[in-house]
Write a protein that holds these residues in place. Sequence first.
Motif, PDB file in Angstrom:
ATOM      1  N   GLU A 270       0.824  -1.219   0.000  1.00 23.95           N
ATOM      2  CA  GLU A 270       0.000   0.000   0.000  1.00 23.95           C
ATOM      3  C   GLU A 270       0.854   1.263   0.000  1.00 23.95           C
ATOM      4  N   SER A 271       0.271   2.340  -0.536  1.00 23.09           N
ATOM      5  CA  SER A 271       0.984   3.617  -0.614  1.00 23.09           C
ATOM      6  C   SER A 271       1.132   4.239   0.769  1.00 23.09           C
ATOM      7  N   THR A 272       2.287   4.858   0.996  1.00 23.31           N
ATOM      8  CA  THR A 272       2.527   5.581   2.250  1.00 23.31           C
ATOM      9  C   THR A 272       2.913   7.030   1.968  1.00 23.31           C
TER      10      THR A 272
ATOM     11  N   ARG B  61      10.462   3.354   4.250  1.00 25.32           N
ATOM     12  CA  ARG B  61       9.402   4.110   3.564  1.00 25.32           C
ATOM     13  C   ARG B  61       8.151   4.186   4.432  1.00 25.32           C
ATOM     14  N   ARG B  62       7.793   3.060   5.046  1.00 26.93           N
ATOM     15  CA  ARG B  62       6.606   3.059   5.913  1.00 26.93           C
ATOM     16  C   ARG B  62       6.783   3.989   7.106  1.00 26.93           C
ATOM     17  N   GLU B  63       8.033   4.187   7.534  1.00 22.41           N
ATOM     18  CA  GLU B  63       8.308   5.077   8.662  1.00 22.41           C
ATOM     19  C   GLU B  63       8.412   6.541   8.238  1.00 22.41           C
ATOM     20  N   GLY B  64       8.202   6.823   6.950  1.00 25.03           N
ATOM     21  CA  GLY B  64       8.182   8.205   6.491  1.00 25.03           C
ATOM     22  C   GLY B  64       9.436   8.678   5.781  1.00 25.03           C
TER      23      GLY B  64
ATOM     24  N   ASP C  64       7.063   4.374  -5.934  1.00 25.86           N
ATOM     25  CA  ASP C  64       5.718   4.968  -5.957  1.00 25.86           C
ATOM     26  C   ASP C  64       5.563   5.862  -7.183  1.00 25.86           C
TER      27      ASP C  64
ATOM     28  N   GLY D  98       7.651   9.228   2.889  1.00 24.88           N
ATOM     29  CA  GLY D  98       6.956   7.976   2.615  1.00 24.88           C
ATOM     30  C   GLY D  98       6.906   7.606   1.147  1.00 24.88           C
ATOM     31  N   GLU D  99       7.710   8.265   0.325  1.00 23.46           N
ATOM     32  CA  GLU D  99       7.679   8.023  -1.118  1.00 23.46           C
ATOM     33  C   GLU D  99       9.037   7.524  -1.619  1.00 23.46           C
TER      34      GLU D  99
ATOM     35  N   THR E 190       2.985  10.882   1.579  1.00 21.23           N
ATOM     36  CA  THR E 190       2.313  11.980   2.277  1.00 21.23           C
ATOM     37  C   THR E 190       2.441  13.262   1.448  1.00 21.23           C
TER      38      THR E 190
END
Length: 519
Positions: free
Chosen positions: A261-263, A461-464, A482, A296-297, A265
Amino acid sequence: MTTAAEPAAPASGADGVPLAVELQGITKRFPGVVANSDISLRVRKGSIHAIVGENGAGKSTLMKILYGVQAPDEGTIAVNGERVELKSPTDAIRTGIGMVFQHFMLADNLTVLENVVLGAEKLHGIGDAARAEIRRISTEYGMHVPPDALVADLGVGDRQRIEILKVLYRGARILILDEPTAVLVPQEVTELFGHLRELKSEGLTVIFISHKLDEVLDVADDITVIRRGTTVAEVDPATVSARQLAELMVGSELPSPQTEESTVTDRVMLALEGVELAGAGQAKTLDGIDLTIHAGEILGIAGVEGNGQAELVEVVMGMRRPDTGRVLLEGEDITTASVREIREAGVGYIPEDRHRHGLLLDAPLWENTILGHQTQPPNVRGPLIDAAAARANTQRIVDAFDVRTPSIQVSAGSLSGGNQQKLIIGREMSQSPRVLVAAHPTRGVDVGAQSAIWDLIKAARREGMAVLLVSADLEELVGLSDTLKVILRGRLVADFDPDVVTREQLGAAMTGADREDGR
């Protein structure tokens, strides 16, 4: 010196084809680790034989033993049915064995001819006779490299051909290639495989180490799988899949880089505005680069090597200053900041060339984990390096990132390529950077290490974390990114949705075939 004895038995394979190489019971120990344990290897004459396995599985050590760089503690070596003792590369060369190492050993300031004859001047001199011999070999095996060209002016594919020319010039009939495709683009890989098939058709034997299983299946006649220093399988490429090979290597299926899934922001972490960098003559190495990466990208950059990717990375990292334009880190202008200032501001860096920009090969691991972070905790106490804290941090990185080493005191150069890469990634990730610049992060690593690196990047990435990903691996780019952009002649010429883009669309954009003017 090479010594010959009675023929080793058996001197031919099950199909009756004579064996060019037979290794039996090869064992090699180093302090704290057994690199090879009772390994056997049978290579048919006039074949292309692949050796696959994880980083640190013992492949390179085995080939160094066959090339006389290292001596086995136990076991025997037979070449063309004759038992031999190879105490040095000179012995191996006399026996007809040549080796091309993963990291080329060429002098950029010398010509092709000078590089080829260096150390072998007695064969054909250093003048017209040598030039004629190089041209003869080049023509015979389809490797057309001009003898008088300066190596500094040649690309990676040509440099590899020079390395192969060097061993053929010395009369090698058995060629060992260590990761020959690691630094090549797809077109160069196709050309290399054409050369290997030509060598095979002339009766030469090729042994090559690779992590790229699809390529192994494409070109190899036989495959030997090594795991943790031991031979675990000898397989026919016609009867095995890449997935099955991966399971033999690491006990698991081929990894997938899919990011789920996309994270992404709305928070802009890194931006380039109108960045230009002059090149040779009137050309621009970078021409009007505009890009934005959010928290997150993962923004992927695809392109044929030499189209500005390296310069783009160097501008972001402060290694080059653009002629025009700006680089912004969370809105702060870092265009003229030094490499140290950019690193301290929270930009991590996985370099394209780990030996040139990532490691001190002769220094111990704990000193290498300080590089780029020598002004930051836990490596310092006041103005001084805190060696004890740095060692403790290195041990934590080695444990957390599965860097396989007997000790943090060994030199970085003693590690396999994949473990060197994991050390670098562990060093960068352990500082929790805001932005990660990753140039070819999985180049030259096996499927197990590749999977681990992908998981680390996805977790960050999930952590931003914002990631600028440059890679020649299209599966990696499409799976991780992404946002996907294509660079051509220093310009960003296309944007693609990684979820729907095809290889054909990417390839057309990377080569300019999708442009109406055809240029």
